[in-house]
Design a protein around this motif. Sequence first.
Motif, PDB file in Angstrom:
ATOM      1  N   ILE A 253     -20.283 -19.887  17.011  1.00  0.00           N
ATOM      2  CA  ILE A 253     -18.841 -20.005  16.853  1.00  0.00           C
ATOM      3  C   ILE A 253     -18.163 -18.897  17.661  1.00  0.00           C
ATOM      4  N   VAL A 254     -17.386 -19.288  18.639  1.00  0.00           N
ATOM      5  CA  VAL A 254     -16.668 -18.339  19.489  1.00  0.00           C
ATOM      6  C   VAL A 254     -15.218 -18.295  19.024  1.00  0.00           C
ATOM      7  N   MET A 255     -14.727 -17.107  18.720  1.00  0.00           N
ATOM      8  CA  MET A 255     -13.362 -16.971  18.196  1.00  0.00           C
ATOM      9  C   MET A 255     -12.698 -15.728  18.765  1.00  0.00           C
ATOM     10  N   ASP A 256     -11.394 -15.622  18.556  1.00  0.00           N
ATOM     11  CA  ASP A 256     -10.638 -14.483  19.065  1.00  0.00           C
ATOM     12  C   ASP A 256     -11.116 -13.181  18.440  1.00  0.00           C
ATOM     13  N   TYR A 257     -11.141 -12.138  19.245  1.00  0.00           N
ATOM     14  CA  TYR A 257     -11.455 -10.799  18.762  1.00  0.00           C
ATOM     15  C   TYR A 257     -10.183 -10.174  18.199  1.00  0.00           C
ATOM     16  N   ILE A 258     -10.246  -9.729  16.945  1.00  0.00           N
ATOM     17  CA  ILE A 258      -9.102  -9.090  16.301  1.00  0.00           C
ATOM     18  C   ILE A 258      -9.332  -7.583  16.329  1.00  0.00           C
ATOM     19  N   SER A 259      -8.530  -6.914  17.107  1.00  0.00           N
ATOM     20  CA  SER A 259      -8.683  -5.471  17.263  1.00  0.00           C
ATOM     21  C   SER A 259      -7.997  -4.730  16.130  1.00  0.00           C
ATOM     22  N   GLY A 260      -8.684  -3.719  15.610  1.00  0.00           N
ATOM     23  CA  GLY A 260      -8.096  -2.896  14.557  1.00  0.00           C
ATOM     24  C   GLY A 260      -9.140  -2.475  13.544  1.00  0.00           C
ATOM     25  N   PRO A 261      -8.836  -1.457  12.741  1.00  0.00           N
ATOM     26  CA  PRO A 261      -9.774  -0.994  11.722  1.00  0.00           C
ATOM     27  C   PRO A 261      -9.796  -1.945  10.534  1.00  0.00           C
ATOM     28  N   THR A 262     -10.875  -1.908   9.779  1.00  0.00           N
ATOM     29  CA  THR A 262     -10.910  -2.680   8.547  1.00  0.00           C
ATOM     30  C   THR A 262     -10.093  -1.957   7.478  1.00  0.00           C
ATOM     31  N   LEU A 263      -9.701  -2.705   6.472  1.00  0.00           N
ATOM     32  CA  LEU A 263      -8.951  -2.104   5.371  1.00  0.00           C
ATOM     33  C   LEU A 263      -9.822  -1.081   4.636  1.00  0.00           C
ATOM     34  N   ALA A 264     -11.138  -1.288   4.646  1.00  0.00           N
ATOM     35  CA  ALA A 264     -12.044  -0.326   4.022  1.00  0.00           C
ATOM     36  C   ALA A 264     -11.939   1.033   4.711  1.00  0.00           C
ATOM     37  N   HIS A 265     -11.721   1.005   6.016  1.00  0.00           N
ATOM     38  CA  HIS A 265     -11.659   2.251   6.792  1.00  0.00           C
ATOM     39  C   HIS A 265     -10.386   3.034   6.508  1.00  0.00           C
ATOM     40  N   VAL A 266      -9.279   2.338   6.270  1.00  0.00           N
ATOM     41  CA  VAL A 266      -7.990   3.025   6.134  1.00  0.00           C
ATOM     42  C   VAL A 266      -7.506   3.129   4.689  1.00  0.00           C
ATOM     43  N   TRP A 267      -8.190   2.465   3.753  1.00  0.00           N
ATOM     44  CA  TRP A 267      -7.690   2.393   2.377  1.00  0.00           C
ATOM     45  C   TRP A 267      -7.407   3.775   1.787  1.00  0.00           C
ATOM     46  N   GLY A 268      -8.295   4.717   2.000  1.00  0.00           N
ATOM     47  CA  GLY A 268      -8.126   6.050   1.426  1.00  0.00           C
ATOM     48  C   GLY A 268      -6.946   6.814   1.982  1.00  0.00           C
ATOM     49  N   THR A 269      -6.402   6.381   3.114  1.00  0.00           N
ATOM     50  CA  THR A 269      -5.263   7.066   3.734  1.00  0.00           C
ATOM     51  C   THR A 269      -3.922   6.480   3.301  1.00  0.00           C
ATOM     52  N   LEU A 270      -3.946   5.361   2.585  1.00  0.00           N
ATOM     53  CA  LEU A 270      -2.716   4.675   2.218  1.00  0.00           C
ATOM     54  C   LEU A 270      -2.097   5.294   0.963  1.00  0.00           C
ATOM     55  N   SER A 271      -0.779   5.256   0.904  1.00  0.00           N
ATOM     56  CA  SER A 271      -0.080   5.694  -0.300  1.00  0.00           C
ATOM     57  C   SER A 271      -0.191   4.616  -1.369  1.00  0.00           C
ATOM     58  N   THR A 272       0.164   4.954  -2.597  1.00  0.00           N
ATOM     59  CA  THR A 272       0.113   3.964  -3.677  1.00  0.00           C
ATOM     60  C   THR A 272       1.007   2.775  -3.355  1.00  0.00           C
ATOM     61  N   TRP A 273       2.186   3.028  -2.821  1.00  0.00           N
ATOM     62  CA  TRP A 273       3.103   1.949  -2.484  1.00  0.00           C
ATOM     63  C   TRP A 273       2.516   1.050  -1.397  1.00  0.00           C
ATOM     64  N   GLN A 274       1.872   1.641  -0.401  1.00  0.00           N
ATOM     65  CA  GLN A 274       1.245   0.850   0.662  1.00  0.00           C
ATOM     66  C   GLN A 274       0.112  -0.008   0.105  1.00  0.00           C
ATOM     67  N   LYS A 275      -0.627   0.534  -0.848  1.00  0.00           N
ATOM     68  CA  LYS A 275      -1.712  -0.242  -1.459  1.00  0.00           C
ATOM     69  C   LYS A 275      -1.151  -1.426  -2.244  1.00  0.00           C
ATOM     70  N   ILE A 276      -0.038  -1.218  -2.920  1.00  0.00           N
ATOM     71  CA  ILE A 276       0.599  -2.317  -3.657  1.00  0.00           C
ATOM     72  C   ILE A 276       1.082  -3.388  -2.689  1.00  0.00           C
ATOM     73  N   ARG A 277       1.635  -2.976  -1.552  1.00  0.00           N
ATOM     74  CA  ARG A 277       2.088  -3.939  -0.541  1.00  0.00           C
ATOM     75  C   ARG A 277       0.913  -4.755  -0.005  1.00  0.00           C
TER      76      ARG A 277
END
Length: 321
Positions: free
Chosen positions: A123-147
């Motif tokens: 299956i060939v599909m578009d490459y989505i560039s960016g970090p996973t949510l697992a990578h950035v979750w610890g950097t998010l504020s509580t409000w960002q996590k709720i969003r």
Amino acid sequence: MDTPEGTRKWLFYAFLGMIADILDIILTSVIPDKRPQRSIVPSDVDQLSNEEILKLSKNSSKLHPDAGVVKLTPGTVAKGSQDLDEDAADASEANALDLLFAETTIPVPRVRRVVKRQWDFWIVMDYISGPTLAHVWGTLSTWQKIRVAFTLRRYVRQLRRLKASATTPPGPLSAQGARICESPIFGQVQSHRGPFASYSELSDFFNKRHQMAMDAKKLPRDDPSRNDLFDDSEPLVLTHQDLNLRNVIVGEDGRLWIVDWGWAGYYPPWFEYVVMRRQNEDETISGTNDEFWKALVPFICGPYFRQERWLWRMSQGLYFR
């Protein structure tokens, strides 16, 4: 039987969900989704033949050492289909992505090509560039996590609008008909079952396993718990079945992209909740041990606590083949 504490917990999440859904309706009416993924943008594999794609894949590097996804070209990735059926006529993950791309505004990779290999599909599909949510979750504020949770709930609501027809069998999406189902719901001993020709066959499977578990526990035949059956009260809907922080990419456009639809299929809505709960109890799978993230799961998928308890009580029956 629900305890008063369990009932209060369910009411709390049900109320939050109701408020969130009202906000979703209001936001959608005021600022309709533009469905940007529907735009037709050329890909850098459009001019390649299937043979060229297969040859290119042999020298492609994995995106992650433990992943089966390779970077095919600057704009595309490729992965093998995960269907367990012999001589499968199509790739169910590609079918699910095509449906999502056409019928929802959920950001998902667009399928560019499905190439038949000896034993499976590429299956060939578009490459989505960016970090996973697992990578950035610890950097998010509580409000960002709720969003984030609110956004994921909106995605799940869209998935549940994609209902199976009366004649569509449970499991992977395929023109071939009923296919072998793979899901953490079926347990750790054997994670795949079926195929099931109908919703009633899926229900019968679980109800029989429920009775096996009751027999193993030597419960009397007149014990009331034997009458607590598999919940098939809601129609089969499209489910991802592997929603965790590692499968959500924070795109360069700021949107949350959902990837890895290999286990996707038509199942009862509560399957999404139970699988998400189980996947996110394991830090190596979810990418975090954050209790707040775990607390958001019933908000994202709905508080199917009763169904989760039922599945836990009958899980011994899934040890049998």
